[in-house]
Scaffold this active site. Structure first.
Site, PDB file in Angstrom:
ATOM      1  N   ASP A 244       0.868  -1.180   0.000  1.00 56.06           N
ATOM      2  CA  ASP A 244       0.000   0.000   0.000  1.00 56.06           C
ATOM      3  C   ASP A 244       0.903   1.228   0.000  1.00 56.06           C
ATOM      4  O   ASP A 244       1.994   1.212   0.562  1.00 56.06           O
ATOM      5  CB  ASP A 244      -0.935   0.014   1.220  1.00 56.06           C
ATOM      6  CG  ASP A 244      -2.180   0.869   0.976  1.00 56.06           C
ATOM      7  OD1 ASP A 244      -3.267   0.301   0.777  1.00 56.06           O
ATOM      8  OD2 ASP A 244      -2.045   2.118   0.957  1.00 56.06           O
ATOM      9  N   ASN A 270       4.161   2.400  -4.240  1.00 51.96           N
ATOM     10  CA  ASN A 270       3.176   2.537  -5.304  1.00 51.96           C
ATOM     11  C   ASN A 270       3.075   1.167  -5.997  1.00 51.96           C
ATOM     12  O   ASN A 270       4.084   0.614  -6.439  1.00 51.96           O
ATOM     13  CB  ASN A 270       3.678   3.603  -6.287  1.00 51.96           C
ATOM     14  CG  ASN A 270       2.725   3.818  -7.437  1.00 51.96           C
ATOM     15  OD1 ASN A 270       2.116   2.880  -7.943  1.00 51.96           O
ATOM     16  ND2 ASN A 270       2.611   5.051  -7.862  1.00 51.96           N
ATOM     17  N   ASP A 291      -7.049  -4.677  -5.530  1.00 54.33           N
ATOM     18  CA  ASP A 291      -8.241  -3.904  -5.143  1.00 54.33           C
ATOM     19  C   ASP A 291      -7.929  -2.400  -5.155  1.00 54.33           C
ATOM     20  O   ASP A 291      -7.913  -1.755  -4.112  1.00 54.33           O
ATOM     21  CB  ASP A 291      -8.684  -4.365  -3.735  1.00 54.33           C
ATOM     22  CG  ASP A 291      -9.971  -3.696  -3.271  1.00 54.33           C
ATOM     23  OD1 ASP A 291     -10.732  -3.200  -4.128  1.00 54.33           O
ATOM     24  OD2 ASP A 291     -10.212  -3.674  -2.055  1.00 54.33           O
ATOM     25  N   CYS A 331     -13.755  -0.530  -8.458  1.00 50.90           N
ATOM     26  CA  CYS A 331     -14.871   0.144  -7.795  1.00 50.90           C
ATOM     27  C   CYS A 331     -15.249   1.428  -8.530  1.00 50.90           C
ATOM     28  O   CYS A 331     -15.977   2.260  -8.001  1.00 50.90           O
ATOM     29  CB  CYS A 331     -14.554   0.412  -6.331  1.00 50.90           C
ATOM     30  SG  CYS A 331     -13.094   1.426  -6.096  1.00 50.90           S
TER      31      CYS A 331
END
Ligand code: SAH
Length: 388
Positions: A244, A270, A291, A331
């Site tokens: 992350d 990154n 995700d 998303c």
């Protein structure tokens, strides 16, 4: 009750309402309801009533229908609607979940999430903000939480002409709130965490991904946040590397891992850079989760977003061990299901891997997607398996 102002809706807007979509756009409005946000009655050009809506005088989405003609919207109505939404979640064993998914529960622009004993809500339209007292009372009466935090810092509030900020509506809400999901203990950060404190929409997918791990398996969790996928994998014995770019996210992941006596190898990086430096010869993974945040903020950025998703997926596919699993999600509302699966096929072809589509996934059932309101179903995901 005082007479509500009337908003006249043109034929296109009437058609959309008839098709089961509650939004009335600025360009659909042919007669105004004034400058004050709040409840308004909708009517067609001949004055025929079309129901009651939340009215937002400054927004592109000028009104959101709450109920058909003849229904009185008062404190009791809000209580009944919140109670009905809560009742639909009755079988959920986890102690954190979404109680109200806005349009998906017939309550446009209202989000209510539960984390253990506390609730976190978002009031995302000017019309809803105007009836805040009834909404807050409904949450208090129905859910009886220790506290209600309003995460009204979401950027969409600006499009409604509303101020952004985080406020305690009543009771108390601590900085860290414990909850249980799957067979793990977690902490949400409702005041400062992303969304309302955790990514509840992936709850069922996190549990599914956990079942893919075997003792000794190698797993890679890209865009890990506080470990939604990493921890269920580690729990079943996988050696997990979590990536992350946010130090705060990884600090929360470390705390969640420690609370469950699990270890996860964490890298602050990154994900694009990390993946482009990773060599398929050096490491192959049995389970990879991907995700990322929403790359497409609007229709215009769709092309660039798809290129970004493709790069991530292609590189992740190359890192799969034979028989390995890739759980991959998007998303971005503007990336539709068809775009997403076409992008995945493209990525698989370029990666030179044969991938089976094992499961098509969406958000958890506590984020209901209405057939007539595509905006309620932004999250799409696929579970893929490398064949050979
Ligand atoms: N999978 C998580 C939720 C992920 S949210 C869960 O189930 O809980 C997206 C995460 O991506 C955020 O934590 C954010 O900090 C991180 N992020 C955003 N851009 C990134 C990038 N370019 N590289 C790595 N991480 C990134």
């Amino acid at each position: 009750m005082a007479e509500l102002p009337i908003l006249t809706v043109g034929p296109k807007g009437v058609g959309r309402l008839r098709a089961g979509h509650p939004w009335v756009y600025r360009s659909d409005v042919t007669g105004g309801a004034g400058a004050e946000p709040g409840l308004a009655r909708l009517a067609d050009a001949r004055g025929k009533g079309l129901g009651t809506a939340l009215y937002s005088p400054a927004s592109e989405i000028r009104a959101r229908r709450l109920a058909p003609e003849g229904v009185v919207i008062d404190a009791a109505w809000w209580r009944t609607m919140v109670a009905a939404a809560a009742a639909r979640r009755a079988g959920i064993a986890d102690t954190a979940y979404r109680v109200v998914h806005a349009e998906g529960d017939g309550l446009p622009s209202l989000v209510v999430d539960r984390y253990g004993d506390v609730t976190v809500a978002q009031l995302l339209s000017a019309g809803l903000e105007a009836v805040r007292a009834d909404v807050v009372a409904a949450i208090r009466d129905v859910l009886a939480p220790h506290g209600l935090l309003l995460r009204n810092d979401a950027p969409v509030r600006e499009r409604e002409g509303l101020r952004r900020g985080v406020e305690l509506a009543f009771g108390s809400v601590p900085e860290r709130v414990p909850y249980a999901a799957g067979d793990l203990a977690w902490e949400a950060h409702p005041w400062h965490g992303q969304k309302t404190g955790a990514f509840l929409d992936q709850r069922e997918n996190q549990a599914l991904v956990g079942t893919l791990a075997r003792p000794g398996a190698r797993a890679l969790d890209l865009f890990a946040y506080h470990g939604g996928f990493a921890l269920p994998l580690a729990r079943r014995g996988a050696a997990v590397t979590a990536i992350d770019s946010s130090a705060d996210a990884l600090a929360a992941l470390a705390a969640n891992a420690a609370a469950n006596r699990l270890t996860v190898d964490m890298v602050e990086a990154n994900a694009f850079d990390w993946l482009s430096a990773a060599s398929p010869d050096a490491a192959r993974y049995d389970v990879i989760t991907l995700d990322p945040p929403a790359f497409a903020r609007d229709k215009r950025s769709l092309g660039r977003a798809l290129a970004g998703y493709k790069e991530l997926n292609l590189r992740a596919m190359r890192l799969l061990a034979p028989g390995g699993w890739l759980f991959t999600a998007s998303c971005s509302f503007h990336v539709h299901r068809g775009d997403f699966f076409a992008m995945l096929a493209d990525a698989a072809a370029d990666a030179g891997r044969r991938l089976a589509l094992v499961d098509i996934r969406g958000a958890s059932a506590d984020h209901p997607e209405l057939l007539t309101v595509p905006e309620t179903g932004y999250l799409k995901a696929a579970l893929l398996r490398a064949i050979g």
